[in-house]
Enzyme design. Structure first.
Site, PDB file in Angstrom:
ATOM      1  N   GLY A  58       0.754  -1.245   0.000  1.00  0.00           N
ATOM      2  CA  GLY A  58       0.000   0.000   0.000  1.00  0.00           C
ATOM      3  C   GLY A  58       0.785   1.295   0.000  1.00  0.00           C
ATOM      4  O   GLY A  58       0.211   2.357  -0.268  1.00  0.00           O
TER       5      GLY A  58
ATOM      6  N   PRO B 138       4.632  -5.531  -0.557  1.00  0.00           N
ATOM      7  CA  PRO B 138       4.763  -4.303  -1.347  1.00  0.00           C
ATOM      8  C   PRO B 138       4.716  -4.593  -2.840  1.00  0.00           C
ATOM      9  O   PRO B 138       5.226  -5.613  -3.304  1.00  0.00           O
ATOM     10  CB  PRO B 138       6.150  -3.786  -0.948  1.00  0.00           C
ATOM     11  CG  PRO B 138       6.922  -5.042  -0.676  1.00  0.00           C
ATOM     12  CD  PRO B 138       5.936  -5.994  -0.041  1.00  0.00           C
ATOM     13  N   GLY B 139       4.083  -3.707  -3.592  1.00  0.00           N
ATOM     14  CA  GLY B 139       4.063  -3.842  -5.045  1.00  0.00           C
ATOM     15  C   GLY B 139       4.595  -2.575  -5.692  1.00  0.00           C
ATOM     16  O   GLY B 139       5.728  -2.475  -6.125  1.00  0.00           O
TER      17      GLY B 139
ATOM     18  N   TYR C  97      -8.494   5.625 -13.171  1.00  0.00           N
ATOM     19  CA  TYR C  97      -8.460   6.297 -11.860  1.00  0.00           C
ATOM     20  C   TYR C  97      -8.198   7.794 -11.975  1.00  0.00           C
ATOM     21  O   TYR C  97      -7.938   8.451 -10.969  1.00  0.00           O
ATOM     22  CB  TYR C  97      -7.352   5.703 -10.974  1.00  0.00           C
ATOM     23  CG  TYR C  97      -7.251   4.195 -10.983  1.00  0.00           C
ATOM     24  CD1 TYR C  97      -8.256   3.415 -10.428  1.00  0.00           C
ATOM     25  CD2 TYR C  97      -6.147   3.561 -11.529  1.00  0.00           C
ATOM     26  CE1 TYR C  97      -8.160   2.033 -10.430  1.00  0.00           C
ATOM     27  CE2 TYR C  97      -6.034   2.181 -11.530  1.00  0.00           C
ATOM     28  CZ  TYR C  97      -7.058   1.428 -10.980  1.00  0.00           C
ATOM     29  OH  TYR C  97      -6.953   0.064 -10.979  1.00  0.00           O
TER      30      TYR C  97
ATOM     31  N   CYS D 180     -10.865   5.000 -29.748  1.00  0.00           N
ATOM     32  CA  CYS D 180     -12.067   5.757 -30.050  1.00  0.00           C
ATOM     33  C   CYS D 180     -12.969   5.948 -28.861  1.00  0.00           C
ATOM     34  O   CYS D 180     -14.119   5.490 -28.861  1.00  0.00           O
ATOM     35  CB  CYS D 180     -12.797   5.079 -31.192  1.00  0.00           C
ATOM     36  SG  CYS D 180     -11.765   5.122 -32.650  1.00  0.00           S
ATOM     37  N   GLU D 181     -12.450   6.525 -27.816  1.00  0.00           N
ATOM     38  CA  GLU D 181     -13.311   7.052 -26.763  1.00  0.00           C
ATOM     39  C   GLU D 181     -12.566   8.163 -26.038  1.00  0.00           C
ATOM     40  O   GLU D 181     -11.341   8.139 -25.940  1.00  0.00           O
ATOM     41  CB  GLU D 181     -13.831   5.968 -25.816  1.00  0.00           C
ATOM     42  CG  GLU D 181     -12.832   5.131 -25.106  1.00  0.00           C
ATOM     43  CD  GLU D 181     -13.542   4.146 -24.182  1.00  0.00           C
ATOM     44  OE1 GLU D 181     -13.932   4.573 -23.088  1.00  0.00           O
ATOM     45  OE2 GLU D 181     -13.708   2.972 -24.556  1.00  0.00           O
TER      46      GLU D 181
ATOM     47  N   TYR E 252       1.303  -1.754 -12.200  1.00  0.00           N
ATOM     48  CA  TYR E 252      -0.065  -1.639 -12.704  1.00  0.00           C
ATOM     49  C   TYR E 252      -0.078  -0.994 -14.092  1.00  0.00           C
ATOM     50  O   TYR E 252      -0.956  -0.194 -14.404  1.00  0.00           O
ATOM     51  CB  TYR E 252      -0.944  -0.882 -11.691  1.00  0.00           C
ATOM     52  CG  TYR E 252      -0.869  -1.478 -10.305  1.00  0.00           C
ATOM     53  CD1 TYR E 252      -1.403  -2.734 -10.058  1.00  0.00           C
ATOM     54  CD2 TYR E 252      -0.197  -0.827  -9.258  1.00  0.00           C
ATOM     55  CE1 TYR E 252      -1.307  -3.322  -8.806  1.00  0.00           C
ATOM     56  CE2 TYR E 252      -0.088  -1.399  -8.000  1.00  0.00           C
ATOM     57  CZ  TYR E 252      -0.649  -2.650  -7.779  1.00  0.00           C
ATOM     58  OH  TYR E 252      -0.544  -3.219  -6.543  1.00  0.00           O
TER      59      TYR E 252
END
Ligand code: LLP
Length: 419
Positions: free
Chosen positions: A240, A276-277, A318, A343-344, A372
């Site tokens: 985290g 941990p990441g 996010y 296309c958005e 990520y």
């Protein structure tokens, strides 16, 4: 500190100029630095040096690339996995089964079995139901699975709501006020050995206070469990810790985190586990992209790059910020919207961003993309899967091939009755 620096006006990964990777592998491509991964792994471990024999299990979800896992395995790291696929990766990368922790609310029967057969070190049980299921499978094998009970401490991690996991209404863990009874009941099951408590309240935390509150609650629970006659030898404090996404941003350091943990867990008399990441992988990677064209806009130009939300989902998902820099910056700046070709409108990396002046054909990077990033990629808009490269000093290697759209299509079938 990372090893993505300008040398003679050209952005390098360690000693490799990024243009040579673009030439070799094409763009978009994720580029990781071995030296940075190792540095972060060492800094995090050093930060825990005040603790007795902590166990560090890298959160594989943040970057599951086999070469990245191998770097960390060589540093003595274990793995925190959340699926059978991640477990397979950790083992293939050379992580020892006993150093692997299996988390996740939805472990299937097959995944529980896979973990048991691999002989992993710890299952983080997320519900009483899961505990009984694991015990039953384990008994049938004549096995005993070491388990920690993940608790939900009802603490607001004060991070993005989609990556907050420790509030009462979140799906993770068992409610703290039921934890003692559940733990005691599971401790009576043959086939599992309840040995500890686990907690993880969210990701990209910019403040240690919520962590300290959650750990304090875990400490109280451990005391209550022992008073009730339960054995507790381990406590898993999750991951985290946030990382700076903007140059100059200040976040709690691993050292401050380690000091807080040492203070809060004093006297617990358990082996602490960490997952941990991002703090290990985040700043060890960039997403290298090429400007397709610069298009006039109403207020600002659009810098259209060849990376898109399918390669790096964080901004679209996010609203996350990633620093964006030219690989060969000049002295000019511009204000632009940075967008991908999908296309958005959600395929926007940044709006009104003040950045290096760029023109069609220029290379640029999104920083802090090592966690990520590639792992959340998709093939939306039939764009294929992005490639990954690992740099080590003056050499580099492709550690994940680009998977072209045509190859993905090879797995699709048109049934005979449509032909
Ligand atoms: N342990 C557990 C049980 C977790 O759920 C997570 C992350 C970690 C450890 C590692 O957390 P870290 O140290 O990396 O913060 N995709 C999102 C992040 C999702 C995090 C999910 N769980 C993002 O791009 O920000």
């Amino acid at each position: 500190m990372d090893h993505f620096q300008l040398k003679n006006g050209i952005l390098h990964a360690e000693d490799v100029p990024l243009p040579s990777i673009a030439q070799d592998v094409g763009t978009p491509v994720y580029v990781y630095s071995r030296a940075t991964l190792e540095r972060h792994a060492k800094v995090f471990r050093d930060a825990l040096s005040g603790l007795k024999d902590p166990h560090i299990a890298f959160a594989v979800k943040s970057n599951p690339n086999l070469a990245v896992l191998k770097v960390l395995a060589r540093m003595g790291y274990g793995a925190d996995v959340v699926s059978g696929g991640e477990l397979t990766r950790a083992l293939r990368a050379g992580m020892k089964p006993e150093d692997i922790v299996f988390s996740g609310v939805g472990k299937t029967h097959a995944e529980l079995l896979q973990g048991l057969e691999a002989g992993i070190g710890q299952f983080n049980i997320e519900s009483e139901e899961e505990g009984y299921e694991l015990a039953a499978i384990s008994r049938r094998q004549g096995n005993t699975a070491a388990c920690a009970l993940r608790v939900n401490p009802d603490v607001d991690a004060r991070t993005h709501e989609k990556i907050s996991t420790g509030k009462r209404e979140n799906k993770f863990g068992v409610p703290l006020d039921q934890a003692k009874e559940i733990y005691a009941r599971l401790a009576g099951e043959v086939g599992i050995e309840m040995r500890g408590v686990a907690v993880h309240i969210g990701s990209q935390l910019g403040d240690l206070e919520p962590l300290e509150t959650a750990f304090g609650k875990v400490g109280e629970l451990i005391a209550e469990l022992r008073a009730a006659g339960c054995k507790v030898t381990h406590a898993d404090l999750g991951g985290g810790l946030g990382v700076p996404y903007k140059a100059g941003e200040r976040l709690p350091s691993p050292a401050q985190y380690g000091a807080m943990v040492a203070r809060v867990t004093k006297g617990w008399d358990v082996r602490l586990v960490f997952e941990p990441g991002r703090v290990i992988a985040g700043n060890a990677g960039v997403l290298l992209t090429r400007v397709v064209r610069v298009k006039r806009g109403i207020t600002h130009p659009f810098v259209v790059v060849d990376a898109a939300m399918n390669d790096l989902a964080r901004p679209a998902m996010y609203g996350a910020w990633h620093d964006f820099e030219a690989v060969e910056p000049g002295s000019q700046r511009m204000t632009a919207h940075i967008v991908g070709p999908i296309c958005e409108t959600g395929d926007t990396f940044a709006t009104d961003r003040n950045c290096d002046a760029l023109k069609a054909g220029d290379l640029a990077v999104f920083r802090t993309a090592g966690a990520y990033g590639a792992t959340m990629a998709s093939s939306y808009n039939s764009r294929g899967f992005v490639a990954e490269v690992l740099v080590d000093g003056d050499r580099h290697a492709v550690v994940a091939d680009r998977i072209p759209a045509a190859e993905i299509m090879d797995a699709e079938r048109v049934p005979e009755w449509l032909a």
